[in-house]
Scaffold this motif. Structure first.
Motif, PDB file in Angstrom:
ATOM      1  N   ALA A 114      56.358 -62.213 -39.855  1.00 47.99           N
ATOM      2  CA  ALA A 114      57.030 -63.083 -40.485  1.00 47.99           C
ATOM      3  C   ALA A 114      58.067 -63.348 -41.563  1.00 47.99           C
ATOM      4  O   ALA A 114      56.967 -62.190 -42.525  1.00 47.99           O
ATOM      5  N   ARG A 115      58.976 -63.381 -41.967  1.00 47.65           N
ATOM      6  CA  ARG A 115      60.289 -63.002 -42.777  1.00 47.65           C
ATOM      7  C   ARG A 115      61.420 -64.580 -42.910  1.00 47.65           C
ATOM      8  O   ARG A 115      61.307 -65.040 -42.059  1.00 47.65           O
ATOM      9  N   GLU A 116      60.611 -64.678 -44.583  1.00 48.43           N
ATOM     10  CA  GLU A 116      61.250 -66.030 -45.061  1.00 48.43           C
ATOM     11  C   GLU A 116      62.037 -65.771 -46.218  1.00 48.43           C
ATOM     12  O   GLU A 116      61.947 -64.920 -46.972  1.00 48.43           O
ATOM     13  N   THR A 154      61.683 -68.122 -33.567  1.00 51.44           N
ATOM     14  CA  THR A 154      60.454 -67.149 -32.761  1.00 51.44           C
ATOM     15  C   THR A 154      60.994 -66.186 -32.537  1.00 51.44           C
ATOM     16  O   THR A 154      61.711 -66.946 -31.088  1.00 51.44           O
ATOM     17  N   GLY A 155      60.537 -65.142 -32.203  1.00 54.00           N
ATOM     18  CA  GLY A 155      60.677 -63.986 -30.712  1.00 54.00           C
ATOM     19  C   GLY A 155      62.210 -63.484 -31.322  1.00 54.00           C
ATOM     20  O   GLY A 155      62.910 -63.783 -31.711  1.00 54.00           O
ATOM     21  N   ARG A 156      61.924 -62.217 -30.557  1.00 47.82           N
ATOM     22  CA  ARG A 156      63.192 -61.585 -30.885  1.00 47.82           C
ATOM     23  C   ARG A 156      64.099 -62.042 -30.101  1.00 47.82           C
ATOM     24  O   ARG A 156      65.650 -62.251 -30.791  1.00 47.82           O
ATOM     25  N   GLU A 157      64.506 -62.132 -28.740  1.00 50.40           N
ATOM     26  CA  GLU A 157      65.450 -62.974 -27.915  1.00 50.40           C
ATOM     27  C   GLU A 157      65.816 -64.449 -29.715  1.00 50.40           C
ATOM     28  O   GLU A 157      66.842 -64.515 -29.532  1.00 50.40           O
ATOM     29  N   GLU A 158      65.213 -65.708 -29.401  1.00 46.07           N
ATOM     30  CA  GLU A 158      65.737 -66.358 -30.596  1.00 46.07           C
ATOM     31  C   GLU A 158      66.506 -65.519 -31.814  1.00 46.07           C
ATOM     32  O   GLU A 158      67.442 -65.786 -31.859  1.00 46.07           O
ATOM     33  N   ILE A 159      65.480 -64.683 -32.580  1.00 47.40           N
ATOM     34  CA  ILE A 159      66.517 -64.169 -33.561  1.00 47.40           C
ATOM     35  C   ILE A 159      67.181 -63.275 -33.790  1.00 47.40           C
ATOM     36  O   ILE A 159      68.717 -63.424 -34.223  1.00 47.40           O
ATOM     37  N   ALA A 160      67.591 -62.358 -32.334  1.00 47.94           N
ATOM     38  CA  ALA A 160      68.804 -61.790 -32.694  1.00 47.94           C
ATOM     39  C   ALA A 160      70.318 -62.764 -31.958  1.00 47.94           C
ATOM     40  O   ALA A 160      70.806 -62.833 -31.658  1.00 47.94           O
ATOM     41  N   LYS A 161      69.707 -63.804 -30.878  1.00 50.70           N
ATOM     42  CA  LYS A 161      70.876 -64.803 -30.405  1.00 50.70           C
ATOM     43  C   LYS A 161      71.716 -65.422 -32.369  1.00 50.70           C
ATOM     44  O   LYS A 161      72.480 -65.681 -32.183  1.00 50.70           O
ATOM     45  N   VAL A 217      53.401 -56.339 -40.379  1.00 50.22           N
ATOM     46  CA  VAL A 217      52.484 -55.533 -39.083  1.00 50.22           C
ATOM     47  C   VAL A 217      52.739 -53.980 -38.485  1.00 50.22           C
ATOM     48  O   VAL A 217      53.829 -53.997 -38.095  1.00 50.22           O
ATOM     49  N   ARG A 218      51.683 -53.368 -38.882  1.00 51.14           N
ATOM     50  CA  ARG A 218      52.240 -52.285 -38.050  1.00 51.14           C
ATOM     51  C   ARG A 218      51.815 -52.066 -36.251  1.00 51.14           C
ATOM     52  O   ARG A 218      50.221 -52.404 -35.598  1.00 51.14           O
ATOM     53  N   LEU A 219      52.430 -52.055 -35.552  1.00 50.23           N
ATOM     54  CA  LEU A 219      52.274 -52.036 -34.253  1.00 50.23           C
ATOM     55  C   LEU A 219      52.704 -50.327 -33.595  1.00 50.23           C
ATOM     56  O   LEU A 219      53.107 -48.725 -34.542  1.00 50.23           O
ATOM     57  N   ASP A 220      52.492 -49.970 -32.853  1.00 52.33           N
ATOM     58  CA  ASP A 220      52.500 -48.355 -32.068  1.00 52.33           C
ATOM     59  C   ASP A 220      54.005 -48.127 -32.768  1.00 52.33           C
ATOM     60  O   ASP A 220      53.907 -47.008 -32.829  1.00 52.33           O
ATOM     61  N   GLU A 221      55.283 -48.524 -32.549  1.00 55.82           N
ATOM     62  CA  GLU A 221      56.290 -48.627 -32.636  1.00 55.82           C
ATOM     63  C   GLU A 221      56.759 -48.675 -33.962  1.00 55.82           C
ATOM     64  O   GLU A 221      57.427 -48.512 -34.378  1.00 55.82           O
ATOM     65  N   ALA A 241      58.132 -58.246 -34.945  1.00 58.63           N
ATOM     66  CA  ALA A 241      57.469 -58.030 -34.273  1.00 58.63           C
ATOM     67  C   ALA A 241      57.602 -59.075 -32.683  1.00 58.63           C
ATOM     68  O   ALA A 241      58.580 -59.667 -32.721  1.00 58.63           O
ATOM     69  N   PRO A 242      57.038 -58.587 -31.451  1.00 60.71           N
ATOM     70  CA  PRO A 242      57.989 -59.301 -30.128  1.00 60.71           C
ATOM     71  C   PRO A 242      57.360 -61.006 -30.705  1.00 60.71           C
ATOM     72  O   PRO A 242      58.708 -61.533 -29.948  1.00 60.71           O
ATOM     73  N   ASP A 243      56.775 -61.328 -31.224  1.00 59.63           N
ATOM     74  CA  ASP A 243      56.643 -62.453 -31.437  1.00 59.63           C
ATOM     75  C   ASP A 243      57.075 -63.072 -33.521  1.00 59.63           C
ATOM     76  O   ASP A 243      57.014 -64.328 -33.371  1.00 59.63           O
ATOM     77  N   GLY A 244      57.724 -62.247 -33.689  1.00 56.12           N
ATOM     78  CA  GLY A 244      58.061 -62.371 -34.763  1.00 56.12           C
ATOM     79  C   GLY A 244      58.760 -63.552 -35.335  1.00 56.12           C
ATOM     80  O   GLY A 244      59.186 -64.371 -35.051  1.00 56.12           O
ATOM     81  N   VAL A 245      58.744 -64.352 -36.594  1.00 53.54           N
ATOM     82  CA  VAL A 245      59.151 -65.217 -36.739  1.00 53.54           C
ATOM     83  C   VAL A 245      60.101 -65.496 -38.396  1.00 53.54           C
ATOM     84  O   VAL A 245      60.104 -64.424 -39.463  1.00 53.54           O
ATOM     85  N   LEU A 246      61.796 -65.725 -38.502  1.00 52.48           N
ATOM     86  CA  LEU A 246      62.438 -66.000 -39.305  1.00 52.48           C
ATOM     87  C   LEU A 246      62.519 -67.257 -39.443  1.00 52.48           C
ATOM     88  O   LEU A 246      63.570 -67.992 -38.881  1.00 52.48           O
ATOM     89  N   ARG A 247      62.271 -67.216 -41.231  1.00 53.43           N
ATOM     90  CA  ARG A 247      62.449 -68.667 -41.618  1.00 53.43           C
ATOM     91  C   ARG A 247      63.924 -68.265 -42.841  1.00 53.43           C
ATOM     92  O   ARG A 247      63.878 -68.183 -43.389  1.00 53.43           O
TER      93      ARG A 247
END
Length: 145
Positions: free
Chosen positions: A129-131, A52-59, A119-123, A31-37
């Motif tokens: 969150a993924r730990e 947190t967020g797609r930009e931080e995750i991609a980085k 979470v189910r989004l339009d996409e 999700a746009p505000d998703g979290v990866l731990r």
């Protein structure tokens, strides 16, 4: 496609994008505000990182320094409640390092149980969150690359 199949496909897409070196593809699984731990269970549940967020995750994914990775996704359990779900996904994650100095290549293996919130989004279904829970790790010499 059933919700369970969609959640399994999401876990597979995440692994495929990591293995293909596609940080934006990995981030799109969230999700746009998703979290990866990342959590090290062998170290008493120590939190190793949180993005947190797609930009931080991609980085974070773009900074991986392995020559190659190979994620083998196993069983997945999920509890679906409308447009949200929780679940656990097993994975063996191989991380290949081939030194430039000619020394033997190594495979760093992580034995992982992902604790997922979906979470189910339009996409479609995405990780809220993924730990990444690391049960243990192993290092192996690689015979051929």
């Amino acid at each position: 496609m059933s919700d369970r199949d969609a959640l399994a496909d999401l876990a597979a897409d995440y692994a495929r994008c990591v293995d293909r070196g596609d940080p934006e593809g990995v981030a799109a699984c969230f999700a746009p505000d998703g979290v990866l731990r990342r959590v090290d269970l062998a170290a008493g549940g120590k939190l190793l990182s949180e993005r947190t967020g797609r930009e931080e995750i991609a980085k974070a994914i773009s900074r991986m320094t392995y020559n190659a990775t190979f994620h083998f996704v196993g069983q997945q359990q999920a509890e679906i409640d409308g447009d949200t779900a929780t679940g656990e996904t097993y994975c063996l994650a191989h991380h290949l390092t081939v030194p430039d100095d000619g020394s033997p290549a190594t495979d760093f293996i992580m034995f992982i149980r992902y604790q997922d919130q979906f979470v189910r989004l339009d996409e479609g279904w995405r990780f809220a969150a993924r730990e990444l829970h690391i049960d243990w790790t192993e290092n192996r010499l690689v015979e051929s690359v």
